[in-house]
Scaffold this motif. Structure first.
Motif, mmCIF file in Angstrom:
data_model
loop_
_atom_site.group_PDB
_atom_site.id
_atom_site.type_symbol
_atom_site.label_atom_id
_atom_site.label_comp_id
_atom_site.label_asym_id
_atom_site.label_seq_id
_atom_site.Cartn_x
_atom_site.Cartn_y
_atom_site.Cartn_z
ATOM 1 N N THR A 183 0.506 -1.009 -0.009
ATOM 2 C CA THR A 183 -0.531 0.086 0.567
ATOM 3 C C THR A 183 0.937 0.763 -0.003
ATOM 4 O OG1 THR A 183 -1.621 -0.811 0.858
ATOM 5 C CG2 THR A 183 -1.994 1.725 1.246
ATOM 6 N N HIS A 186 2.410 8.481 1.104
ATOM 7 C CA HIS A 186 3.459 9.311 0.362
ATOM 8 C C HIS A 186 3.539 10.318 0.937
ATOM 9 C CE1 HIS A 186 -0.078 8.049 -2.733
ATOM 10 N NE2 HIS A 186 -0.683 7.739 -1.499
ATOM 11 N N ASP A 234 0.020 2.208 6.694
ATOM 12 C CA ASP A 234 -0.913 2.922 7.769
ATOM 13 C C ASP A 234 -0.434 4.463 8.598
ATOM 14 O OD1 ASP A 234 -2.122 3.808 10.126
ATOM 15 O OD2 ASP A 234 -1.442 2.250 11.604
ATOM 16 N N ARG A 286 -1.206 12.324 5.157
ATOM 17 C CA ARG A 286 -1.953 10.666 5.271
ATOM 18 C C ARG A 286 -1.730 10.537 4.088
ATOM 19 N NH1 ARG A 286 -3.990 15.730 7.929
ATOM 20 N NH2 ARG A 286 -5.142 16.146 6.015
ATOM 21 N N SER A 287 -2.062 11.363 2.686
ATOM 22 C CA SER A 287 -2.693 10.974 1.885
ATOM 23 C C SER A 287 -2.294 11.732 0.519
ATOM 24 C CB SER A 287 -4.341 10.982 1.253
ATOM 25 O OG SER A 287 -4.463 12.503 1.226
ATOM 26 N N SER A 288 -2.477 11.170 -0.757
ATOM 27 C CA SER A 288 -1.329 11.686 -1.833
ATOM 28 C C SER A 288 -2.069 13.235 -2.124
ATOM 29 C CB SER A 288 -1.843 11.085 -3.538
ATOM 30 O OG SER A 288 -3.345 10.553 -3.426
ATOM 31 N N HIS A 290 -3.435 15.300 0.505
ATOM 32 C CA HIS A 290 -2.433 15.558 1.681
ATOM 33 C C HIS A 290 -1.195 15.211 1.610
ATOM 34 C CE1 HIS A 290 -0.898 15.909 5.706
ATOM 35 N NE2 HIS A 290 -1.233 16.810 5.118
ATOM 36 N N HIS A 309 5.868 9.355 -3.420
ATOM 37 C CA HIS A 309 5.221 7.775 -2.859
ATOM 38 C C HIS A 309 6.198 6.590 -3.018
ATOM 39 C CE1 HIS A 309 4.016 7.165 -7.394
ATOM 40 N NE2 HIS A 309 4.615 6.027 -6.412
#
Length: 323
Positions: A183, A186, A234, A286-288, A290, A309
């Protein structure tokens, strides 16, 4: 013969282009100095989507030449990179030539994107890319594992640049064990307008420990919770686990890095860490989305930032990747 200036390539000469990733150390534990002068480490390596490219082109004779051009996040001029046998990519080609009956002359054209002397293994990525490119150009036929054995002689980070992904590195980082981590996580990288010498950072760490009376573990270990968080993708669970024993030494040598770490956290980064020996800093997002927001905010402060990433693939020939 190695040359970085005059390159003669015949029309229609064969070429192979390879891309290899930079890396960050999600965790880096450093032991005491060993008898050989090196330090034992326990580290979690993560290959990220910032790639070096090496194009190997057949040339007349049996010489090895090299040119370098820079793009992207370079923190130092590409012309500071040696164009002789001290260049790690040239050394990689020389080592492979010694065991390749079909060797020819070769010109290595390096496109750098990973920060120079930035703690992300850019030179090691060049060496890994040169090994794979020359192997294909000369039809040497070595497996990836066989190339990794050659790579060990070039430095601890070179075998990892060949395989990519996520791995635990022990010894001096050369004893690699792949780790499951599919997973994407980022990050936002921030470079500085200078480099740090890895040996100097290690010497500074030793001095700090002597000054503070710190006795490091002879055989550092990795916290299993780090691998669990990475396996699950996570980011929130991983954030408090980021650790780099070299960070304090890097901050002593370059105090401005502390301000950058504070800025990223103030802008909402989950955590920030000096990458390897620095001075590149990696902020966890937290994410792409963010990461893109954080990159834009850091840019407003005049910082050179880029979102990436990982895990990213290891060294690959051009036909094996898109773009």
């Amino acid at each position: 013969m190695v040359s970085g200036r005059t390159v003669v390539m015949r029309s229609g000469a064969r070429s192979v282009r390879v891309r290899a990733p930079g890396k960050i150390n999600v965790s880096l534990q450093v032991g005491p100095p060993r008898e050989d002068g090196y330090h034992g480490i326990a580290s979690v390596f993560l290959a990220v989507s910032l790639y070096e490219e090496v194009t190997a082109t057949e040339t007349p004779g049996d010489g090895i030449s090299v040119t370098v051009n820079g793009k992207g996040m370079l923190n130092l001029p590409a012309d500071t990179i040696p164009l002789d046998r001290t260049n790690l990519a040239v050394r990689a080609a020389e080592l492979l030539a010694e065991v390749s009956p079909g060797r020819t002359g070769v010109h290595l054209d390096i496109t750098k994107r990973v920060p120079i002397s930035g703690g992300m293994g850019g030179g090691s990525a060049d060496a890994a890319a040169a090994l794979l490119a020359c192997d294909a150009l000369w039809g040497s036929g070595f497996s990836r594992d066989e190339l990794a054995k050659i790579a060990i002689d070039l430095g601890a980070d070179v075998p990892f640049a060949l395989v990519g992904g996520t791995a635990v590195g022990l010894g001096v980082g050369d004893q690699l064990t792949p780790a499951i981590s599919k997973t994407p996580l980022h990050w936002v990288l921030v470079t500085s307008a200078y480099g740090l010498s890895t040996p100097e950072v290690y010497r500074t760490l030793d001095a700090i420990r002597l000054r503070d009376g710190v006795e490091p573990d002879a055989q550092p270990e990795i916290d299993p919770a780090i691998l669990g968080a990475m396996r699950a993708g996570d980011a929130l669970g991983l954030a408090p686990l980021l650790h780099n024993d070299l960070q304090q030494a890097s901050l002593e040598l370059a105090p401005a890095l502390g301000d950058i770490l504070d800025t990223g956290k103030a802008f909402g980064a989950l955590a920030g860490i000096v990458s390897g020996s620095g001075p590149t800093i990696a902020f966890l997002a937290r994410s792409s989305g963010h990461a893109a927001e954080l990159e834009a905010l850091l840019d407003t402060e005049g910082l050179q930032a880029a979102s990436v990433h990982g895990p990213a693939h290891g060294a690959r020939i051009a036909t094996d990747f898109a773009g």
